[in-house]
Scaffold this motif. Structure first.
Motif, PDB file in Angstrom:
ATOM      1  N   UNK A  29       0.943  -1.132   0.059  1.00 42.61           N
ATOM      2  CA  UNK A  29       0.013  -0.011   0.055  1.00 42.61           C
ATOM      3  C   UNK A  29       0.893   1.234   0.202  1.00 42.61           C
ATOM      4  N   UNK A  80      -3.481  -0.240  -3.826  1.00 46.21           N
ATOM      5  CA  UNK A  80      -4.262  -1.042  -2.585  1.00 46.21           C
ATOM      6  C   UNK A  80      -4.676  -2.359  -3.099  1.00 46.21           C
ATOM      7  N   UNK A  81      -5.124  -2.525  -4.261  1.00 43.27           N
ATOM      8  CA  UNK A  81      -5.769  -3.733  -4.973  1.00 43.27           C
ATOM      9  C   UNK A  81      -4.948  -3.828  -6.338  1.00 43.27           C
ATOM     10  N   UNK A  84      -9.197  -5.018  -8.003  1.00 47.85           N
ATOM     11  CA  UNK A  84     -10.042  -3.728  -8.300  1.00 47.85           C
ATOM     12  C   UNK A  84      -9.298  -2.464  -8.874  1.00 47.85           C
ATOM     13  N   UNK A  86      -9.643   0.443 -11.074  1.00 46.23           N
ATOM     14  CA  UNK A  86     -10.595   1.277 -11.944  1.00 46.23           C
ATOM     15  C   UNK A  86     -10.377   2.008 -13.173  1.00 46.23           C
ATOM     16  N   UNK A 119      -0.650  -1.271  10.792  1.00 46.65           N
ATOM     17  CA  UNK A 119      -1.441  -1.327  10.004  1.00 46.65           C
ATOM     18  C   UNK A 119      -1.820  -2.680   9.138  1.00 46.65           C
ATOM     19  N   UNK A 121      -3.849  -5.484   9.532  1.00 42.27           N
ATOM     20  CA  UNK A 121      -5.075  -5.831   8.988  1.00 42.27           C
ATOM     21  C   UNK A 121      -5.387  -5.015   7.472  1.00 42.27           C
ATOM     22  N   UNK A 122      -4.853  -3.856   7.359  1.00 44.07           N
ATOM     23  CA  UNK A 122      -5.037  -3.251   5.959  1.00 44.07           C
ATOM     24  C   UNK A 122      -4.400  -3.930   5.163  1.00 44.07           C
ATOM     25  N   UNK A 125      -5.327  -7.619   3.536  1.00 43.13           N
ATOM     26  CA  UNK A 125      -6.185  -7.289   2.431  1.00 43.13           C
ATOM     27  C   UNK A 125      -5.557  -7.731   1.162  1.00 43.13           C
ATOM     28  N   UNK A 129      -5.396 -10.833  -1.940  1.00 49.74           N
ATOM     29  CA  UNK A 129      -5.413 -10.706  -3.503  1.00 49.74           C
ATOM     30  C   UNK A 129      -4.248 -11.332  -3.939  1.00 49.74           C
ATOM     31  N   UNK A 206      -8.943  -8.679   9.326  1.00 46.89           N
ATOM     32  CA  UNK A 206      -9.038  -7.938  10.598  1.00 46.89           C
ATOM     33  C   UNK A 206      -8.993  -9.215  11.686  1.00 46.89           C
ATOM     34  N   UNK A 210      -5.830  -9.221  14.509  1.00 46.09           N
ATOM     35  CA  UNK A 210      -5.976  -9.126  15.957  1.00 46.09           C
ATOM     36  C   UNK A 210      -5.434 -10.107  16.678  1.00 46.09           C
ATOM     37  N   UNK A 441     -10.734   8.436  -9.665  1.00 44.88           N
ATOM     38  CA  UNK A 441     -10.690   7.741  -8.553  1.00 44.88           C
ATOM     39  C   UNK A 441     -11.704   8.028  -7.687  1.00 44.88           C
ATOM     40  N   UNK A 446      -6.111   8.288   1.673  1.00 46.85           N
ATOM     41  CA  UNK A 446      -5.497   7.792   2.956  1.00 46.85           C
ATOM     42  C   UNK A 446      -4.681   9.141   3.720  1.00 46.85           C
TER      43      UNK A 446
ATOM     44  N   UNK B  65     -16.935  -1.832  -9.681  1.00 53.02           N
ATOM     45  CA  UNK B  65     -15.397  -1.520  -9.467  1.00 53.02           C
ATOM     46  C   UNK B  65     -14.817  -0.645  -8.501  1.00 53.02           C
ATOM     47  N   UNK B  72     -11.043  -2.560  -0.946  1.00 55.12           N
ATOM     48  CA  UNK B  72      -9.562  -2.973  -0.927  1.00 55.12           C
ATOM     49  C   UNK B  72      -8.855  -1.859   0.119  1.00 55.12           C
ATOM     50  N   UNK B  99      -9.615  -0.969  11.287  1.00 58.33           N
ATOM     51  CA  UNK B  99      -8.469  -1.574  10.942  1.00 58.33           C
ATOM     52  C   UNK B  99      -7.415  -0.549  11.227  1.00 58.33           C
ATOM     53  N   UNK B 102      -6.760   5.700   8.360  1.00 63.96           N
ATOM     54  CA  UNK B 102      -7.431   7.029   8.531  1.00 63.96           C
ATOM     55  C   UNK B 102      -7.741   7.328   7.192  1.00 63.96           C
ATOM     56  N   UNK B 103      -8.622   8.150   6.712  1.00 60.07           N
ATOM     57  CA  UNK B 103      -9.012   8.372   5.316  1.00 60.07           C
ATOM     58  C   UNK B 103      -9.427   9.896   5.467  1.00 60.07           C
TER      59      UNK B 103
END
Lengths: 644, 132
Positions: A29, A80-81, A84, A86, A119, A121-122, A125, A129, A206, A210, A441, A446, B65, B72, B99, B102-103
């Motif tokens: 990320x 991030x992914x 996905x 875009x 971070x 858990x983030x 993700x 993938x 998540x 933990x 987007x 973030x 999408x 994600x 999680x 922060x956004x």
């Protein structure tokens, strides 16, 4: 293995070709600490990898693994992914494309995912993938030092077992982490592909995070400090009133630094270039060759050098702001205002910097994540009033508005600045609905925790941007300087017979011939052939306008002291004896300078960033088009109103 | 009442409450915070949540999408979200997810996020989980 054999087998089953070193692709990320780890692995060495079809720079470096074999480390943009995507032009799309190509090449590929331990858990993700894609995966959890200080532990074994992938826990700032990571890479390369046949991951990021990450037995003072620091700082820096004020103050400092710190360095380079030119004249005499080398090539190279300090300082400032986490805050504060114009908070800094110089500003648009928005920002940047326009503005104002007071001239300057800003905003608004329209987007940004930038990373980025500028943009500037030299200095065929004797040599030049040919086109704007020659000369760099006009009117050193030139321009006449220029031709010329992208360096920089000729040519087309129309409108309207 | 109008009303309430809850809200993790008790309407949107409130995401109405991308990044159905503040001039909303992310969420996006009252126990509202 032959190419034929490779085609027959599916790329997955192909053993790594010995000729290609295995690749370690660093993914993760944004703000996951990838850059720090890259620095730790490579010692900061980097070159821009040549990957077909990839429009952003992906840095790579060759390193030696522990067993002596070579490997390539590639630093992918943060994303991030992979599932996905875009838009293929986003960092997500670039990363997916890159990994797909690397797999197809059949080289040994280790996808090393960097996860910030705070971070987890983030980050997991994305791990999910990557597992689903059956990449040969290695998970590198960083920020071990932060966990240690907080008295928390990560159960690496349990995590490995749960995700079925090798995991290492390191601190990128710790020198020993390099060996740990390289050992893990070697082991991952040697291991059979464990992901084959394993069920697709069913764990929940998540819950898993933990489970494997223990909380501190008691909340240590350190943990409390770190956890509240960001909240506390945000309380001030994102305050409704204080936040924007502090942000603007900080921007003013960065802006001043770009101007003030860069200035002495630029003058030093200037002096060096001047010395070199003098030396050339001494050794080669004052022939045409010397002039070509000195006024063409060396002067062009001087232009390149003059921009280097600005580019470097701005890159360093942006990197510090970005790595510290503040840039996201600035974007948060200003987002609303810029959304009105089809841009977002991240565009603010490049647009502001464009007022010093568009070239560093164009490379600084890299901080804008949305590809269309980044493109739009780049396309309107040439309209911002950069410092190179000022000498021409000053010359025109002092020539035609000398009778008016200083206040009038100051007001004109302010008006010119605002015309630039306003036209840029209107242009971006129009482009977002036409040339660069399309889905953006999702409007999510973030906000990373505040962090001290790692200075070695900052230094590396500054050095890279300087080198990149000299190599990529510089080449083109020198070529254009050489071409313009030919236009301005080489006599046009037959010109010596027709042009009046005794005038300065520029009157016999190709540019003068062109200027005469252009006169019918520019007459409706109030420009005669002399201004046309100035415009041809300043096509490459608008700051040479004053100097070129000086040459045309036979004034030496017009750049240093423009007042004799003002006098000559005021007294200039047409062949029929009437005054050549009026207030309205002056206003038309000002308008032309506000809009026209008379800067090959900017064009080269846009070409560099977009990796296509389409957009730089678009910029030239639309800015010159508007410039012509605006000048035409002003001159003709001025005529209708009996102005001057 | 149309949704736009309702959101507008909420925005007004929020502006007037904006300064106070944030001023002294630096509770330590695990420190008992106060969950805002203002009742949530059914079909309430993230855009209308006041700073300091903890809520749970029920649905994100974006195309597939975009929704996948948001998932994600860390904003999807089931996420526990605390609203920290709102940017000036009706700008984005600053949130923290359970999680630890922060956004800054733009208003338009926040209007497409349906929320309900938070279900998570106090300790699950993010590592720096303080609630005004």
């Amino acid at each position: 293995m032959t190419a034929q054999a490779r085609v027959e087998e599916s790329p997955r089953d192909v053993a790594p070709r010995p000729s290609i070193a295995p690749m370690i692709a660093l993914v993760g990320r944004p703000n996951s600490g990838k850059s720090s780890l890259y620095n730790a692995l490579t010692g900061g060495e980097a070159r821009v990898g040549n990957f077909p079809g990839v429009t952003v720079d992906i840095l790579e470096a060759r390193i030696a693994l522990k067993d002596g074999t070579a490997a390539v480390v590639a630093d992918l943009p943060g994303f991030y992914s992979l599932e996905a995507v875009v838009d293929p032009a986003t960092d997500e799309g670039i990363a997916r494309n890159f990994l797909g190509q690397a797999t197809a090449e059949g080289r040994g590929l280790v996808v090393a995912q960097v996860i910030d331990a705070t971070q987890l858990a983030l980050g997991l993700r994305l791990t999910q993938e990557l597992k689903a894609r059956r990449e040969r995966l290695l998970v590198i959890v960083t920020q071990r030092d932060v966990l240690d200080r907080e008295g928390r532990t990560l159960d690496v074994r349990a995590l490995e077992k749960a995700i079925g992938t090798r995991v290492v826990l390191v601190s990128a700032r710790d020198a020993a982490s390099r060996d740990v990571v390289l050992d893990a890479v070697t082991a991952t390369l040697r291991a059979e592909e464990t992901s084959e046949g394993v069920d697709l991951p069913r764990w929940d990021p998540s819950t898993l995070a933990k489970r494997v990450l223990s909380d501190a037995p008691t909340v240590s003072a350190e943990a409390a400090r770190r956890r509240t620091f960001t909240s506390r700082a945000d309380g001030v820096l994102l305050h409704t009133v204080l936040g924007p004020v502090l942000f603007l103050a900080l921007m003013a400092i960065v802006f001043a630094a770009v101007f003030l710190v860069a200035d002495p360095v630029t003058s030093f380079f200037d002096a060096c270039v001047g010395k070199l030119r003098a030396m050339l004249e001494q050794t080669l005499g004052t022939g045409l060759l010397t002039s070509f080398l000195s006024d063409g090539i060396v002067a062009g190279a001087g232009t390149v050098l003059a921009f280097v300090p600005q580019v470097t300082i701005l890159t360093v400032a942006m990197e510090v702001l970005d790595a510290s986490g503040y840039l996201a805050r600035g974007a948060f504060l200003l987002d609303r205002v810029l959304r009105l114009l089809g841009l977002s908070g991240r565009s603010f800094l490049p647009l502001l910097m464009g007022h010093a110089c568009a070239i560093p500003a164009i490379s600084s648009t890299r901080i804008i994540r949305d590809p269309r928005e980044r493109l739009t920002t780049m396309l309107v940047l040439p309209l911002m009033t950069c410092s190179a326009r000022l000498p021409t503005y000053a010359l025109i104002l002092s020539t035609f508005f000398a009778a008016h007071g200083a206040w009038f001239k100051a007001a004109m300057f302010v008006g010119l600045y605002f015309t630039g800003i306003l036209s840029g905003l209107v242009a971006s608004l129009v482009m977002r609905r036409t040339a660069t329209k399309g889905r953006s987007l999702p409007l999510l940004l973030e906000m990373p925790a505040y962090r001290m930038p790692q200075w070695s990373v900052v230094a590396r980025k500054g050095w890279q941007s300087a080198r990149r500028f000299v190599v990529d943009v510089g080449r083109m500037i020198v070529v254009v300087a050489a071409v313009l030299w030919v236009l301005l200095k080489v006599p046009a065929p037959g010109a010596l017979d027709t042009a009046p004797r005794g005038g300065p040599p520029i009157e016999h030049s190709v540019a003068a011939a062109l200027g005469h040919h252009l006169e019918p086109v520019t007459m409706p704007l109030g420009f005669d052939w002399r201004i046309d020659v100035g415009l041809i000369g300043s096509f490459g760099a608008r700051e040479v306008m004053v100097g070129t006009m000086g040459v045309i009117f036979g004034i030496e050193d017009a750049s240093e002291n423009p007042s004799p030139l003002s006098q000559r321009i005021r007294n200039a006449t047409r062949p029929d004896g009437s005054p050549a220029y009026s207030v309205r031709s002056a206003l038309a010329l000002l308008a032309f300078f506000v809009f026209a992208c008379q800067c090959m360096s900017t064009v080269a920089a846009i070409r560099r960033e977009t990796k296509t000729w389409r957009w730089p040519l678009f910029v030239l087309g639309y800015t010159y088009g508007i410039a012509y129309l605006a000048a035409l409108l002003i001159y003709q309207l001025g005529g209708a109103l009996h102005l001057g | 009442m149309s949704r736009a109008c309702r959101t507008g009303d909420h925005a007004l309430i929020v502006e007037s409450h904006f300064q106070k809850p944030m001023a002294n809200s630096f509770a330590l993790p695990g420190h008992p915070g106060v969950v805002a008790t203002r009742p949530l309407e059914p079909d309430a949107r993230l855009a209308a949540v006041s700073p300091g409130m903890a809520v749970r995401v029920v649905a994100v109405s974006q195309d597939r999408e975009v929704a996948a991308w948001l998932r994600a990044v860390g904003l999807s159905e089931g996420a526990e979200v605390t609203v920290l503040r709102r940017a000036p001039f009706g700008g984005p909303i600053h949130i923290r997810t359970s999680d630890g992310g922060e956004f800054a969420v733009h208003r338009d996006l926040a209007r497409s996020v349906t929320i309900a009252a938070s279900r998570a126990p106090e300790s699950d509202r993010g590592p720096r989980g303080r609630i005004a």
